[in-house]
Design a protein around this motif. Structure first.
Motif, PDB file in Angstrom:
ATOM      1  N   UNK A   1       3.286   0.575   3.194  1.00 33.75           N
ATOM      2  CA  UNK A   1       3.075  -0.420   4.245  1.00 33.75           C
ATOM      3  C   UNK A   1       2.310  -1.599   3.655  1.00 33.75           C
ATOM      4  N   UNK A   2       2.158  -2.644   4.460  1.00 29.40           N
ATOM      5  CA  UNK A   2       1.276  -3.759   4.134  1.00 29.40           C
ATOM      6  C   UNK A   2       0.359  -3.983   5.322  1.00 29.40           C
ATOM      7  N   UNK A   3      -0.728  -4.688   5.071  1.00 28.09           N
ATOM      8  CA  UNK A   3      -1.667  -5.027   6.139  1.00 28.09           C
ATOM      9  C   UNK A   3      -1.384  -6.456   6.591  1.00 28.09           C
ATOM     10  N   UNK A   4      -0.996  -6.600   7.852  1.00 31.28           N
ATOM     11  CA  UNK A   4      -0.815  -7.924   8.439  1.00 31.28           C
ATOM     12  C   UNK A   4      -1.361  -7.866   9.858  1.00 31.28           C
ATOM     13  N   UNK A   5      -2.687  -7.869   9.948  1.00 28.27           N
ATOM     14  CA  UNK A   5      -3.329  -7.665  11.237  1.00 28.27           C
ATOM     15  C   UNK A   5      -3.027  -6.286  11.792  1.00 28.27           C
ATOM     16  N   UNK A   6      -2.965  -5.307  10.914  1.00 26.29           N
ATOM     17  CA  UNK A   6      -2.553  -3.950  11.238  1.00 26.29           C
ATOM     18  C   UNK A   6      -1.457  -3.516  10.279  1.00 26.29           C
ATOM     19  N   UNK A   7      -1.182  -2.240  10.260  1.00 29.70           N
ATOM     20  CA  UNK A   7      -0.163  -1.721   9.351  1.00 29.70           C
ATOM     21  C   UNK A   7       1.233  -2.204   9.740  1.00 29.70           C
ATOM     22  N   UNK A   8       1.978  -2.648   8.750  1.00 28.19           N
ATOM     23  CA  UNK A   8       3.371  -3.043   8.924  1.00 28.19           C
ATOM     24  C   UNK A   8       4.193  -2.261   7.900  1.00 28.19           C
ATOM     25  N   UNK A   9       5.195  -1.558   8.376  1.00 26.68           N
ATOM     26  CA  UNK A   9       6.018  -0.726   7.502  1.00 26.68           C
ATOM     27  C   UNK A   9       6.721  -1.572   6.451  1.00 26.68           C
ATOM     28  N   UNK A  10       6.644  -1.122   5.193  1.00 26.19           N
ATOM     29  CA  UNK A  10       7.264  -1.843   4.088  1.00 26.19           C
ATOM     30  C   UNK A  10       8.408  -1.067   3.446  1.00 26.19           C
ATOM     31  N   UNK A  11       8.236   0.254   3.287  1.00 27.56           N
ATOM     32  CA  UNK A  11       9.264   1.088   2.654  1.00 27.56           C
ATOM     33  C   UNK A  11       9.377   2.385   3.437  1.00 27.56           C
ATOM     34  N   UNK A  12      10.602   2.812   3.709  1.00 23.41           N
ATOM     35  CA  UNK A  12      10.838   4.093   4.367  1.00 23.41           C
ATOM     36  C   UNK A  12      11.759   4.935   3.489  1.00 23.41           C
ATOM     37  N   UNK A  13      11.754   6.234   3.742  1.00 18.65           N
ATOM     38  CA  UNK A  13      12.639   7.097   2.978  1.00 18.65           C
ATOM     39  C   UNK A  13      12.831   8.444   3.631  1.00 18.65           C
ATOM     40  N   UNK A  14      14.055   8.936   3.530  1.00 21.99           N
ATOM     41  CA  UNK A  14      14.381  10.293   3.968  1.00 21.99           C
ATOM     42  C   UNK A  14      15.563  10.788   3.167  1.00 21.99           C
ATOM     43  N   UNK A  15      15.391  11.894   2.475  1.00 21.80           N
ATOM     44  CA  UNK A  15      16.490  12.449   1.695  1.00 21.80           C
ATOM     45  C   UNK A  15      17.007  11.477   0.653  1.00 21.80           C
ATOM     46  N   UNK A  16      18.287  11.158   0.736  1.00 21.31           N
ATOM     47  CA  UNK A  16      18.915  10.244  -0.227  1.00 21.31           C
ATOM     48  C   UNK A  16      18.846   8.787   0.222  1.00 21.31           C
ATOM     49  N   UNK A  17      18.088   8.514   1.286  1.00 20.84           N
ATOM     50  CA  UNK A  17      18.068   7.184   1.888  1.00 20.84           C
ATOM     51  C   UNK A  17      16.718   6.508   1.700  1.00 20.84           C
ATOM     52  N   UNK A  18      16.768   5.221   1.380  1.00 18.99           N
ATOM     53  CA  UNK A  18      15.578   4.392   1.260  1.00 18.99           C
ATOM     54  C   UNK A  18      15.784   3.097   2.030  1.00 18.99           C
ATOM     55  N   UNK A  19      14.683   2.492   2.469  1.00 12.14           N
ATOM     56  CA  UNK A  19      14.750   1.182   3.099  1.00 12.14           C
ATOM     57  C   UNK A  19      13.548   0.350   2.693  1.00 12.14           C
ATOM     58  N   UNK A  20      13.763  -0.937   2.472  1.00 13.10           N
ATOM     59  CA  UNK A  20      12.688  -1.872   2.126  1.00 13.10           C
ATOM     60  C   UNK A  20      12.734  -3.043   3.089  1.00 13.10           C
TER      61      UNK A  20
ATOM     62  N   UNK B   1       0.885  -1.171   0.000  1.00 14.07           N
ATOM     63  CA  UNK B   1       0.000   0.000   0.000  1.00 14.07           C
ATOM     64  C   UNK B   1       0.920   1.217   0.000  1.00 14.07           C
ATOM     65  N   UNK B   2       0.906   1.970  -1.077  1.00 10.54           N
ATOM     66  CA  UNK B   2       1.798   3.123  -1.182  1.00 10.54           C
ATOM     67  C   UNK B   2       1.187   4.306  -0.443  1.00 10.54           C
ATOM     68  N   UNK B   3       1.947   4.852   0.499  1.00 13.84           N
ATOM     69  CA  UNK B   3       1.488   5.967   1.322  1.00 13.84           C
ATOM     70  C   UNK B   3       1.942   7.316   0.779  1.00 13.84           C
ATOM     71  N   UNK B   4       3.144   7.369   0.230  1.00 16.71           N
ATOM     72  CA  UNK B   4       3.733   8.627  -0.221  1.00 16.71           C
ATOM     73  C   UNK B   4       4.399   8.410  -1.566  1.00 16.71           C
ATOM     74  N   UNK B   5       4.099   9.263  -2.529  1.00 17.36           N
ATOM     75  CA  UNK B   5       4.700   9.142  -3.849  1.00 17.36           C
ATOM     76  C   UNK B   5       6.216   9.311  -3.756  1.00 17.36           C
ATOM     77  N   UNK B   6       6.930   8.530  -4.571  1.00 16.62           N
ATOM     78  CA  UNK B   6       8.394   8.593  -4.586  1.00 16.62           C
ATOM     79  C   UNK B   6       8.866   8.012  -5.918  1.00 16.62           C
TER      80      UNK B   6
END
Length: 212
Positions: free
Chosen positions: A170-189, A134-139
């Motif tokens: 995020x994804x739904x697994x009995x509640x929101x679970x973070x899937x992708x994060x990002x700040x500046x030049x940094x990303x995480x999956x 589920x995409x929360x923020x365009x990137x």
């Protein structure tokens, strides 16, 4: 263009290496190497930090190779080179990990890594298998990727971000679970893009083309 996948003895890197090399060829993104050489990381144009296992062990292994760790921090923090953390590599971007014991992370994204607690008792932990993004923020990393596309997860802990804007998906697994994060030049999956078939390969290609 050089992409360095950091080898700090924290998991099997073969599938990640092959997926990144394949997409680098397809998009003309130069060379991809798996390395534990601080000099290679210091001159890299992009840095990828994988990770499998427990947060404290991965944090200790990374910091235990001081030259490699310092080169990564210099390249990402001071030189502003694009960074991608995968699985525990993403979790290490957080301020703190709460797995087994309180362990300090890199502090690149304000938040803490905590155990997944589904609100459905039928859902097992670890969270393992395919789940719809589920995409929360365009990137730019989501170019050609949409809500409903699926990725492959294997984890028991997730990163709770302090700033909602830094949770990109995020994804739904009995509640929101973070899937992708990002700040500046940094990303995480949190998931494994190298094991997520067409969606994962598209995300890897987008990271390799990204010009933050």
């Amino acid at each position: 263009m050089l992409t360095a996948i950091i080898d700090y003895e924290s998991g099997n890197l073969h599938s990640a290496e092959k997926a990144f090399q394949r997409m680098a060829r397809e998009v003309g993104a130069g060379t991809v190497v798996v390395t534990s050489d601080a000099d290679v990381v210091a001159r890299a144009d992009r840095v990828v930090l994988p990770g499998d296992g427990a947060f404290p062990a991965c944090a200790a292994a990374l910091r235990g190779q001081s030259g490699l760790f310092d080169a990564m921090v210099e390249t990402v923090e001071n030189r502003g080179r694009p960074f991608l953390g995968i699985c525990v590599g993403m979790q290490l971007m957080a301020s703190w990990g709460r797995e087994y014991e309180d362990t300090q992370g890199l502090g690149w994204v304000d938040g803490e890594v905590v155990r997944i607690t589904p609100d459905d008792a039928a859902l097992k932990v670890p969270h393992m298998g395919w789940n719809d993004l589920v995409i929360d923020t365009a990137h730019p990393v989501f170019d050609g990727v949409a809500t409903g596309d699926h990725a492959y997860f294997v984890h028991s802990y997730q990163l709770h971000v302090a700033r909602p804007a830094e949770r990109l998906a995020h994804v739904d697994y009995g509640g929101d679970v973070t899937a992708v994060i990002g700040r500046g030049t940094m990303l995480g999956m949190q998931f494994h893009p190298e094991k997520s078939q067409a969606t994962g390969l598209r995300l890897i290609a987008n990271f390799l083309r990204w010009r933050p």
